[in-house]
Design a protein around this motif. Structure first.
Motif, mmCIF file in Angstrom:
data_model
loop_
_atom_site.group_PDB
_atom_site.id
_atom_site.type_symbol
_atom_site.label_atom_id
_atom_site.label_comp_id
_atom_site.label_asym_id
_atom_site.label_seq_id
_atom_site.Cartn_x
_atom_site.Cartn_y
_atom_site.Cartn_z
ATOM 1 N N PHE A 187 0.839 -1.197 0.000
ATOM 2 C CA PHE A 187 0.000 0.000 0.000
ATOM 3 C C PHE A 187 0.872 1.244 0.000
ATOM 4 O O PHE A 187 1.610 1.496 0.945
ATOM 5 N N ASN A 188 0.789 2.016 -1.086
ATOM 6 C CA ASN A 188 1.642 3.182 -1.264
ATOM 7 C C ASN A 188 0.909 4.507 -1.090
ATOM 8 O O ASN A 188 1.534 5.559 -1.201
ATOM 9 N N GLN A 189 -0.378 4.460 -0.834
ATOM 10 C CA GLN A 189 -1.177 5.673 -0.648
ATOM 11 C C GLN A 189 -1.968 5.544 0.646
ATOM 12 O O GLN A 189 -2.543 4.488 0.910
ATOM 13 N N PRO A 190 -2.037 6.617 1.447
ATOM 14 C CA PRO A 190 -2.883 6.555 2.636
ATOM 15 C C PRO A 190 -4.349 6.495 2.230
ATOM 16 O O PRO A 190 -4.727 6.961 1.154
ATOM 17 N N GLY A 191 -5.157 5.893 3.075
ATOM 18 C CA GLY A 191 -6.587 5.823 2.808
ATOM 19 C C GLY A 191 -7.196 4.592 3.439
ATOM 20 O O GLY A 191 -6.534 3.825 4.125
ATOM 21 N N THR A 192 -8.476 4.441 3.198
ATOM 22 C CA THR A 192 -9.222 3.283 3.679
ATOM 23 C C THR A 192 -9.590 2.441 2.474
ATOM 24 O O THR A 192 -10.172 2.948 1.510
ATOM 25 N N TYR A 193 -9.246 1.172 2.524
ATOM 26 C CA TYR A 193 -9.405 0.271 1.393
ATOM 27 C C TYR A 193 -10.323 -0.893 1.744
ATOM 28 O O TYR A 193 -9.877 -1.917 2.260
ATOM 29 N N PRO A 194 -11.613 -0.762 1.459
ATOM 30 C CA PRO A 194 -12.501 -1.905 1.649
ATOM 31 C C PRO A 194 -12.277 -2.921 0.529
ATOM 32 O O PRO A 194 -11.934 -2.557 -0.601
ATOM 33 N N TYR A 195 -12.466 -4.201 0.856
ATOM 34 C CA TYR A 195 -12.310 -5.247 -0.154
ATOM 35 C C TYR A 195 -13.293 -6.358 0.137
ATOM 36 O O TYR A 195 -13.886 -6.428 1.215
ATOM 37 N N GLN A 196 -13.471 -7.225 -0.837
ATOM 38 C CA GLN A 196 -14.397 -8.341 -0.677
ATOM 39 C C GLN A 196 -13.922 -9.530 -1.494
ATOM 40 O O GLN A 196 -13.007 -9.413 -2.296
ATOM 41 N N CYS A 197 -14.592 -10.644 -1.270
ATOM 42 C CA CYS A 197 -14.400 -11.838 -2.084
ATOM 43 C C CYS A 197 -15.417 -11.772 -3.213
ATOM 44 O O CYS A 197 -16.616 -11.650 -2.958
ATOM 45 N N ASN A 198 -14.959 -11.831 -4.440
ATOM 46 C CA ASN A 198 -15.884 -11.778 -5.576
ATOM 47 C C ASN A 198 -16.690 -13.061 -5.732
ATOM 48 O O ASN A 198 -17.719 -13.070 -6.395
ATOM 49 N N VAL A 199 -16.243 -14.155 -5.118
ATOM 50 C CA VAL A 199 -16.972 -15.409 -5.168
ATOM 51 C C VAL A 199 -18.061 -15.412 -4.096
ATOM 52 O O VAL A 199 -19.176 -15.864 -4.325
ATOM 53 N N HIS A 200 -17.722 -14.898 -2.916
ATOM 54 C CA HIS A 200 -18.640 -14.846 -1.773
ATOM 55 C C HIS A 200 -18.718 -13.383 -1.330
ATOM 56 O O HIS A 200 -17.956 -12.963 -0.456
ATOM 57 N N THR A 201 -19.617 -12.627 -1.917
ATOM 58 C CA THR A 201 -19.635 -11.173 -1.688
ATOM 59 C C THR A 201 -20.002 -10.783 -0.260
ATOM 60 O O THR A 201 -19.850 -9.621 0.108
ATOM 61 N N SER A 202 -20.448 -11.735 0.556
ATOM 62 C CA SER A 202 -20.702 -11.421 1.971
ATOM 63 C C SER A 202 -19.395 -11.363 2.769
ATOM 64 O O SER A 202 -19.375 -10.846 3.884
ATOM 65 N N MET A 203 -18.302 -11.876 2.208
ATOM 66 C CA MET A 203 -16.992 -11.795 2.861
ATOM 67 C C MET A 203 -16.396 -10.441 2.548
ATOM 68 O O MET A 203 -16.282 -10.059 1.386
ATOM 69 N N GLY A 204 -16.017 -9.698 3.593
ATOM 70 C CA GLY A 204 -15.425 -8.391 3.381
ATOM 71 C C GLY A 204 -14.392 -8.059 4.432
ATOM 72 O O GLY A 204 -14.367 -8.650 5.507
ATOM 73 N N GLY A 205 -13.548 -7.092 4.102
ATOM 74 C CA GLY A 205 -12.530 -6.631 5.018
ATOM 75 C C GLY A 205 -12.137 -5.215 4.675
ATOM 76 O O GLY A 205 -12.578 -4.645 3.670
ATOM 77 N N THR A 206 -11.281 -4.625 5.518
ATOM 78 C CA THR A 206 -10.831 -3.249 5.315
ATOM 79 C C THR A 206 -9.368 -3.135 5.712
ATOM 80 O O THR A 206 -8.975 -3.611 6.777
ATOM 81 N N ILE A 207 -8.588 -2.471 4.854
ATOM 82 C CA ILE A 207 -7.213 -2.089 5.182
ATOM 83 C C ILE A 207 -7.205 -0.583 5.366
ATOM 84 O O ILE A 207 -7.652 0.150 4.474
ATOM 85 N N ILE A 208 -6.707 -0.115 6.506
ATOM 86 C CA ILE A 208 -6.615 1.320 6.786
ATOM 87 C C ILE A 208 -5.138 1.687 6.760
ATOM 88 O O ILE A 208 -4.336 1.166 7.544
ATOM 89 N N VAL A 209 -4.761 2.552 5.825
ATOM 90 C CA VAL A 209 -3.367 2.934 5.619
ATOM 91 C C VAL A 209 -3.196 4.367 6.094
ATOM 92 O O VAL A 209 -3.841 5.283 5.601
#
Length: 110
Positions: free
Chosen positions: A87-109
């Motif tokens: 991660f080279n930029q500060p920010g909040t990065y939400p992500y998910q599994c495209n196979v199981h869209t109920s799976m999610g997470g967040t990276i805070i930089v």
């Protein structure tokens, strides 16, 4: 009487340079239909590695925001193995599994 001379030596006041943190690597485990931890705080320049421990099902790690101000990442669909992103930029990065869209997470930089 001899006059006493007072001599004062002062060290110059200088700011100490900031000590750079070495780039670190963090691991998120993909298991039991979840990202563990689901939220992770890192610094700019740090790397996150997702470990696809759950080999019973395919998963992905895909950023849900795109644009010039965000680092975009996408592991593609994987069963087992690892995927890493720095991660080279500060920010909040939400992500998910495209196979199981109920799976999610967040990276805070920060």
């Amino acid at each position: 009487m001899a006059a006493a001379a007072l001599i004062v030596f002062a060290a110059p006041l200088t700011a100490q340079p900031a000590v750079a943190q070495p780039n670190r690597t963090f691991t998120v485990t993909v298991t039991n239909m979840a990202y563990r931890p689901s939220t992770l705080r890192v610094h700019v320049g740090d790397t996150v590695t997702w470990d696809f421990s759950d080999t019973s099902s395919a998963h992905s790690v895909t950023a849900t925001q795109q644009g010039t101000t965000h680092d975009y990442f996408d592991s593609g669909t994987m069963t087992g193995g690892t995927y890493s992103h720095t991660f080279n930029q500060p920010g909040t990065y939400p992500y998910q599994c495209n196979v199981h869209t109920s799976m999610g997470g967040t990276i805070i930089v920060g």
